[in-house]
Enzyme design. Sequence first.
Site, PDB file in Angstrom:
ATOM      1  NE  ARG A 169     -45.353   5.834 -27.533  1.00  0.00           N
ATOM      2  CZ  ARG A 169     -44.235   5.119 -27.881  1.00  0.00           C
ATOM      3  NH1 ARG A 169     -44.196   4.899 -29.397  1.00  0.00           N
ATOM      4  NH2 ARG A 169     -43.243   4.732 -27.207  1.00  0.00           N
ATOM      5  CG  ASP A 170     -44.149   1.453 -28.345  1.00  0.00           C
ATOM      6  OD1 ASP A 170     -44.672   1.669 -29.680  1.00  0.00           O
ATOM      7  OD2 ASP A 170     -42.572   1.277 -27.669  1.00  0.00           O
ATOM      8  CG  HIS A 195     -39.016   1.321 -24.770  1.00  0.00           C
ATOM      9  ND1 HIS A 195     -40.328   1.506 -25.022  1.00  0.00           N
ATOM     10  CD2 HIS A 195     -39.077   0.547 -26.259  1.00  0.00           C
ATOM     11  CE1 HIS A 195     -40.695   1.505 -25.526  1.00  0.00           C
ATOM     12  NE2 HIS A 195     -40.199   1.029 -26.586  1.00  0.00           N
ATOM     13  CG  HIS A 249     -39.778  -3.315 -29.252  1.00  0.00           C
ATOM     14  ND1 HIS A 249     -40.992  -2.399 -29.953  1.00  0.00           N
ATOM     15  CD2 HIS A 249     -39.955  -1.628 -29.148  1.00  0.00           C
ATOM     16  CE1 HIS A 249     -41.466  -1.602 -29.127  1.00  0.00           C
ATOM     17  NE2 HIS A 249     -40.394  -0.726 -29.026  1.00  0.00           N
ATOM     18  CB  CYS A 297     -41.273   2.500 -33.965  1.00  0.00           C
ATOM     19  SG  CYS A 297     -40.864   3.287 -34.818  1.00  0.00           S
TER      20      CYS A 297
END
Length: 317
Positions: free
Chosen positions: A15-16, A207, A209, A240
């Site tokens: 997904r990401d 979560h 990055h 994103c």
Amino acid sequence: MKLPERVTICEVGPRDGFQIEPDWISTEQKIEAVDLLSAAGLPRIEVTSFVHPKVVPQLRDAEAVMAGIRRRPGTRYAALVPNDKGAVRAVDAGVDELHTVVSASESHNLANVNMTVAESLDKLRAVMLVAARAKVHVGCGISTSFGCPFEGEVPVSGLEGVVRRLVDIGARTIALADTTGMANPRQVQHTLEHLMPKFPGVEWILHTHDTRAMAIPNILAAMECGVSSFDASVGGLGGCPFAPGASGNVCTEDLVHCLHAMGVQTGVDLEGLIAGARRVQEIVGRPLPGQIIKAGTWQRRYPLPDAVAARIGATRA
Ligand code: COA
Ligand code: ZN
């Protein structure tokens, strides 16, 4: 160091990661990637998102991907949803859990989902009702929890306000997302020490990055605070589309390797995961940022150069 015995990893690469890939990844390739990741023993996988197909065209085949994957017992299959329309689609597609999204900063929320934070929370209330009817678990993510690429600093009090409103509508699992890699370990610790005692009974997820190479240090800081659930992305895919400067999530195989090296269990088969990462790299058609795929694990050994072996032989003789 205070480390948990076991950590639960949610794989978010499909997904990401896939959401920002500019070239079309076929539905079959997405299914293959998810099946490789579940076969490697990942306990949670965010398979796709049920968002507007024009906004994230790469994931417009969400229903087909959910219908095509092989469901491994022991893996929970989730999808990201921004509103009740997405939640209904995801539940109809058979997800085990919904992952919702709202930002801690107004600007990012408007850029990402075209709603104010208050409007998003209204939609998420409707998502909770859909989930309750379908008896599906919900994990509530908060983007830009540690900083916003537009507004800069996000005060902990502002983040706390969003957490409070999520808890009020029934959230029991909350993922604090460092959407563009702005958090540092001390800030992570400070934020968790502030929030955790205020909301007992909440399962916290981090979560991260790795935009600024602080993802694993941030995870270590969160573990020191007692957090044991983390999102990660195979190969370090991710970013994103509505946050300038965003890059990949913490790389799943690098994180699993680090945890295993420290004796922390994950239930993940690292060799199988590395093989999956190699295949995902082929699918996206470029090298990914993960390190272990290049370096091998810490147990890797190299043959001694001949000249050195000869000297050692001579010394022994
Ligand atoms: N799935 C599919 N279609 C959806 C949808 C969803 N989850 N939510 C809304 N729509 C449709 C509506 O039915 C409506 O369709 P219509 O024009 O045919 O009547 C249309 O989209 C507009 O609805 P609206 O509620 O006004 O949505 P919007 O245009 O303001 O967009 C979002 C809002 C949330 C749907 C959109 O911004 C979005 O999908 N964002 C996702 C961003 C994302 O994935 N970011 C990365 C992850 S953090
Ligand atoms: Zn993310």
